[in-house]
Motif scaffolding. Structure first.
Motif, mmCIF file in Angstrom:
data_model
loop_
_atom_site.group_PDB
_atom_site.id
_atom_site.type_symbol
_atom_site.label_atom_id
_atom_site.label_comp_id
_atom_site.label_asym_id
_atom_site.label_seq_id
_atom_site.Cartn_x
_atom_site.Cartn_y
_atom_site.Cartn_z
ATOM 1 N N PHE A 1 36.393 36.396 34.119
ATOM 2 C CA PHE A 1 37.766 36.736 34.505
ATOM 3 C C PHE A 1 38.007 38.244 34.431
ATOM 4 O O PHE A 1 38.827 38.791 35.189
ATOM 5 N N ARG A 2 37.303 38.935 33.584
ATOM 6 C CA ARG A 2 37.419 40.390 33.546
ATOM 7 C C ARG A 2 36.850 41.003 34.824
ATOM 8 O O ARG A 2 37.399 41.980 35.366
ATOM 9 N N GLN A 3 35.769 40.458 35.332
ATOM 10 C CA GLN A 3 35.222 40.937 36.601
ATOM 11 C C GLN A 3 36.204 40.709 37.756
ATOM 12 O O GLN A 3 36.341 41.553 38.660
ATOM 13 N N ALA A 4 36.894 39.561 37.711
ATOM 14 C CA ALA A 4 37.893 39.306 38.763
ATOM 15 C C ALA A 4 39.011 40.345 38.725
ATOM 16 O O ALA A 4 39.474 40.834 39.771
ATOM 17 N N LEU A 5 39.474 40.722 37.539
ATOM 18 C CA LEU A 5 40.513 41.747 37.431
ATOM 19 C C LEU A 5 40.037 43.106 37.924
ATOM 20 O O LEU A 5 40.798 43.864 38.558
ATOM 21 N N VAL A 6 38.771 43.432 37.666
ATOM 22 C CA VAL A 6 38.219 44.704 38.149
ATOM 23 C C VAL A 6 38.209 44.734 39.677
ATOM 24 O O VAL A 6 38.551 45.758 40.309
ATOM 25 N N CYS A 7 37.824 43.608 40.299
ATOM 26 C CA CYS A 7 37.827 43.552 41.769
ATOM 27 C C CYS A 7 39.244 43.739 42.326
ATOM 28 O O CYS A 7 39.468 44.458 43.324
ATOM 29 N N MET A 8 40.196 43.097 41.677
ATOM 30 C CA MET A 8 41.586 43.226 42.132
ATOM 31 C C MET A 8 42.100 44.653 41.939
ATOM 32 O O MET A 8 42.792 45.214 42.810
ATOM 33 N N ALA A 9 41.786 45.296 40.833
ATOM 34 C CA ALA A 9 42.220 46.672 40.604
ATOM 35 C C ALA A 9 41.562 47.630 41.590
ATOM 36 O O ALA A 9 42.196 48.579 42.093
ATOM 37 N N TYR A 10 40.305 47.394 41.916
ATOM 38 C CA TYR A 10 39.608 48.253 42.879
ATOM 39 C C TYR A 10 40.234 48.124 44.268
ATOM 40 O O TYR A 10 40.379 49.117 45.004
ATOM 41 N N ALA A 11 40.617 46.876 44.640
ATOM 42 C CA ALA A 11 41.258 46.681 45.951
ATOM 43 C C ALA A 11 42.621 47.368 46.013
ATOM 44 O O ALA A 11 43.003 47.941 47.042
ATOM 45 N N LEU A 12 43.366 47.362 44.906
ATOM 46 C CA LEU A 12 44.663 48.037 44.895
ATOM 47 C C LEU A 12 44.511 49.547 44.962
ATOM 48 O O LEU A 12 45.356 50.252 45.548
ATOM 49 N N ASP B 1 47.531 38.946 50.676
ATOM 50 C CA ASP B 1 48.784 39.006 49.926
ATOM 51 C C ASP B 1 48.408 39.085 48.444
ATOM 52 O O ASP B 1 47.965 38.111 47.835
ATOM 53 N N TYR B 2 48.612 40.253 47.865
ATOM 54 C CA TYR B 2 48.148 40.462 46.494
ATOM 55 C C TYR B 2 48.967 39.674 45.488
ATOM 56 O O TYR B 2 48.453 39.273 44.435
ATOM 57 N N ALA B 3 50.194 39.415 45.753
ATOM 58 C CA ALA B 3 50.987 38.579 44.859
ATOM 59 C C ALA B 3 50.460 37.152 44.851
ATOM 60 O O ALA B 3 50.361 36.500 43.797
ATOM 61 N N GLU B 4 50.106 36.656 46.030
ATOM 62 C CA GLU B 4 49.528 35.313 46.118
ATOM 63 C C GLU B 4 48.164 35.257 45.430
ATOM 64 O O GLU B 4 47.820 34.267 44.771
ATOM 65 N N ILE B 5 47.378 36.348 45.569
ATOM 66 C CA ILE B 5 46.063 36.393 44.911
ATOM 67 C C ILE B 5 46.232 36.376 43.400
ATOM 68 O O ILE B 5 45.496 35.684 42.665
ATOM 69 N N ALA B 6 47.218 37.118 42.893
ATOM 70 C CA ALA B 6 47.442 37.140 41.447
ATOM 71 C C ALA B 6 47.887 35.771 40.941
ATOM 72 O O ALA B 6 47.443 35.309 39.873
ATOM 73 N N GLU B 7 48.737 35.080 41.706
ATOM 74 C CA GLU B 7 49.151 33.742 41.309
ATOM 75 C C GLU B 7 47.971 32.774 41.283
ATOM 76 O O GLU B 7 47.837 31.949 40.379
ATOM 77 N N TRP B 8 47.141 32.877 42.330
ATOM 78 C CA TRP B 8 45.936 32.026 42.394
ATOM 79 C C TRP B 8 45.009 32.294 41.200
ATOM 80 O O TRP B 8 44.424 31.383 40.621
ATOM 81 N N TYR B 9 44.862 33.552 40.797
ATOM 82 C CA TYR B 9 44.018 33.938 39.654
ATOM 83 C C TYR B 9 44.536 33.294 38.371
ATOM 84 O O TYR B 9 43.771 32.719 37.587
ATOM 85 N N ILE C 1 37.603 26.682 25.371
ATOM 86 C CA ILE C 1 36.574 27.094 26.336
ATOM 87 C C ILE C 1 36.822 28.521 26.795
ATOM 88 O O ILE C 1 35.888 29.316 26.972
ATOM 89 N N PHE C 2 38.104 28.899 27.024
ATOM 90 C CA PHE C 2 38.408 30.238 27.499
ATOM 91 C C PHE C 2 38.046 31.304 26.462
ATOM 92 O O PHE C 2 37.803 32.462 26.803
ATOM 93 N N ALA C 3 37.992 30.934 25.165
ATOM 94 C CA ALA C 3 37.641 31.899 24.118
ATOM 95 C C ALA C 3 36.170 32.280 24.135
ATOM 96 O O ALA C 3 35.771 33.238 23.446
ATOM 97 N N MET C 4 35.359 31.580 24.928
ATOM 98 C CA MET C 4 33.937 31.911 25.004
ATOM 99 C C MET C 4 33.769 33.267 25.684
ATOM 100 O O MET C 4 34.413 33.561 26.684
ATOM 101 N N PRO C 5 32.896 34.149 25.162
ATOM 102 C CA PRO C 5 32.734 35.497 25.734
ATOM 103 C C PRO C 5 32.298 35.478 27.199
ATOM 104 O O PRO C 5 32.741 36.317 27.993
#
Length: 670
Positions: free
Chosen positions: A656-667, A627-635, A646-650
């Motif tokens: 988190f950018r790698q996680a978005l790439v995986c999600m875009a590739y699956a879509l 369920d991609y909506a559930e995956i996006a909420e979990w992300y 801490i999130f401002a660290m490169p």
């Protein structure tokens, strides 16, 4: 004269009357005369004195002139030599008999009576003849000890220019020898103009030469009355070469004259500077005399003030600490008066009387006995401000440096405090001091750093004993038992080195061993730590203050121990789950971000959090019922768990950018 010259070997037998050839023969005979001079053959002194007159050579027929010194030979003009050469060549063509007869007649007339032969007369006035007579030689006898040597002198044969070794004396070549034909001379190459080398003369030579030239000019001025200026006169009188020489000499003379003027100017300036220095020295001596009288008057006043201080000091008697300040008021006033007198003398004489005369030492000596007695009766807990009470009135008379110094470098008043206060402080630290009391800190803040350094080792020894008696394992067992109760923090109090040690660190100047002991106790405590969300805050409170106080080596060891304990905890307690996610290990890791270095904290996070996060995300995206909506909420929920700093660290953003790439590739595969 020409006959005399030809008779003595100066004639030109070749018959060539050319001037250049005669000049070449003159050079050769000049060289022969030097050889004769070396062999000891000289003419007599009378010939040397009478042989030259007005630039011409004049010989006497009564004496031989064939052997003359080099000095006389140089004075013979070339015209005379040419004439003598021509006359000698003509005389030799008449025959050998005439010349032999003339020679014999001349030798016979001037031969000394006591000499064995005519040739011996050439040595009559020579230096060698005088030397031989002084050594016992008698004329007419042979050489040697017994007269067995030769009597006649060695004959010298002259060889003229162009004559070979086997020349027989004939001017005509042998008949069998064919006459030589003269070859035509080869054409001569045009001569280049010779480079005229500038001759530098002394100023005296130039002046002499210029004076001589100007005399010649002004002698003829009667015949040059029409000349309007000296330049016209020079143009008419001098040749171009002489004029150029005169100009060069004049320029050089002017240069030398200007150089001399510059030297005179420098000498004048040096004399003026010396005169100014003498005048300044006189003024300085006058002022020094005035200052000396002022200084003497000031020294008398200082001596009287010191005598007053000693008199007042001897009249003081201290019975108790409370009466010390009241009894020493007169002594404080006398010391202040001494300081005022010294300041007045310093302002008038422009030098530091206080330091030069070491007046601080005199003040310190006057208080020595009184301070010893006052601090011997002192109780730091009752009167912790006694030092300020006794020292503050002397602030204008004493010097206390802000930097640490050894006992040899202390000022006189620091040495006084070291002798009076330190023994009592050492006794107090070793027997009466409580770590929880602030009395010692209040006392140490009143002392200069040089005096505090004397008790630094005593403070460190007391703290070291308190650290050594702590048992971290026992303390942690008690803490775990009381965890969750009101007494859990009191159970860790023995390990709160930040309360018992940190406040005294400014007074300890060599704390390496003490800090190493603290680090070992903390590492032992971490080994006994059972990591949980409840115990994490207390352990962090024990460790965090020491991450900046410890040396770099001890900091790395303590951070390594913390990393090891957190790594074991995350391996055992943390997993990624979409149903029941345990967040406390991750929150505990976030709290240690400020304690651990960034590299160590990122290594733990990448290994246990982001690795598991990306792996679980890929498996979830590859599942057929994802369920991609559930995956996006979990992300987005995971992203919100990281604080903004801490999130401002490169590195965090890259995960988190790698996680978005995986999600875009699956879509894109849908």
């Amino acid at each position: 004269m020409s006959a005399d010259l030809s008779a003595n070997g100066f004639s030109d037998s070749s018959g060539d009357s050319d001037a250049d050839h005669s000049h070449g023969q003159w050079k050769q005979h000049r060289h022969q005369s030097k050889e004769m001079h070396m062999l000891g053959i000289w003419a007599d002194e009378e010939h040397q004195t009478t042989g030259r007159s007005n630039g011409t050579f004049r010989g006497q027929p009564s004496k031989p002139i064939g052997f003359i010194p080099a000095q006389a030979e140089n004075d013979i003009p070339m015209t005379q030599i040419d004439s003598s050469s021509s006359s000698s060549s003509s005389s030799e063509s008449d025959g050998d008999s005439d010349s032999d007869s003339e020679s014999e007649a001349s030798d016979t007339n001037f031969k000394p009576t006591n000499l064995p032969s005519k040739d011996f007369g050439k040595f009559a006035n020579s230096t060698i003849w005088n030397m031989m007579k002084n050594m016992g030689y008698k004329p007419g006898e042979g050489l040697g000890k017994h007269g067995e040597g030769r009597i006649e002198p060695i004959q010298v044969t002259h060889r003229r220019a162009g004559e070979g070794i086997s020349f027989s004396g004939s001017e005509t070549p042998a008949a069998s020898t064919p006459p030589r034909t003269k070859k035509a001379p080869a054409p001569k190459a045009p001569k280049m103009p010779a480079y005229r080398k500038t001759e530098y003369k002394l100023l005296e030579e130039i002046e002499h030469r210029t004076d001589a030239t100007m005399k010649e000019i002004f002698v003829d001025m009667t015949s040059s009355a029409e000349a309007e200026s000296l330049s016209e006169l020079l143009a008419k009188k001098l040749s171009q070469t002489d004029k150029e020489k005169l100009i060069i000499d004049t320029r050089l003379g002017l240069d030398l004259a200007f150089n001399r003027l510059e030297e005179l100017n420098r000498e004048r300036l040096a004399v003026e500077a010396q005169k100014a220095a003498v005048e300044a020295e006189i003024v300085a001596l006058t002022q020094s005399s005035e200052q000396r009288s002022i200084r003497l008057a000031g020294l008398r006043e200082i001596d009287e003030a010191i005598s007053e201080i000693r008199t007042v000091s001897q009249s003081i008697h201290i019975d108790s600490t409370e009466a010390a300040l009241g009894n020493m008021n007169k002594l404080y006033e006398a010391c202040t008066r001494l300081r005022d007198i010294a300041n007045s003398v310093e302002a008038k004489c422009k030098y530091s009387v206080w330091n030069e005369l070491q007046l601080e030492r005199a003040v310190s000596e006057s208080f020595y006995q009184h301070f010893l007695r006052a601090f011997r009766l002192w109780s730091p807990d009752e009167t912790p401000d006694l030092i300020n009470t006794l020292v503050s009135p002397l602030s204008a008379c004493i010097e206390m440096r802000p930097e640490i110094s050894t006992a040899d470098e202390m000022t006189p008043f620091e040495s006084l405090l070291n002798a009076a206060v330190i023994p009592r402080l050492k006794l107090y630290i070793g027997t009466e001091w409580a770590l929880s009391s602030d009395t010692l800190a209040q006392v140490l803040n009143q002392l200069p750093p040089a005096v505090v350094a004397c008790v630094s080792s005593d403070i460190e020894a007391v703290l070291q004993r308190n650290v050594d008696v702590v048992k971290p394992r026992v303390v942690m067992e008690k803490y775990h038992r009381e965890l969750g109760t009101d007494t859990e923090w009191s159970a860790l109090e023995p390990l709160r080195f930040d309360h018992s040690v940190v406040p005294w660190m400014p007074f300890i100047y060599n704390s390496t061993e003490l800090l190493t002991s603290v680090r070992r106790k903390l590492c032992t405590m971490l080994d006994c730590w059972s990591i949980s969300s409840e115990s994490n805050d207390a352990v962090m409170a024990l460790v965090t203050p020491w991450m900046e106080l410890l040396p770099k080596k001890d900091q790395r060891k303590l951070a390594s121990k913390i990393f090891e304990r957190l790594d074991a905890m995350l391996d055992a307690e943390f997993n990624i789950s979409t149903q029941q996610q345990r967040i406390w290990p991750f929150n505990l890791l976030l709290k240690w971000h400020g304690v651990l270095a960034n590299d160590a904290w990122l290594a733990l996070t990448s290994k246990h959090v982001f690795g598991k996060f990306l792996s679980h995300l890929r498996l979830w995206l590859e599942s057929p019922d994802a369920d991609y909506a559930e995956i996006a909420e979990w992300y987005w929920q995971w992203r919100q768990l990281f604080p903004a700093a801490i999130f401002a660290m490169p590195d965090i953003q890259n995960i988190f950018r790698q996680a978005l790439v995986c999600m875009a590739y699956a879509l894109d595969r849908l």
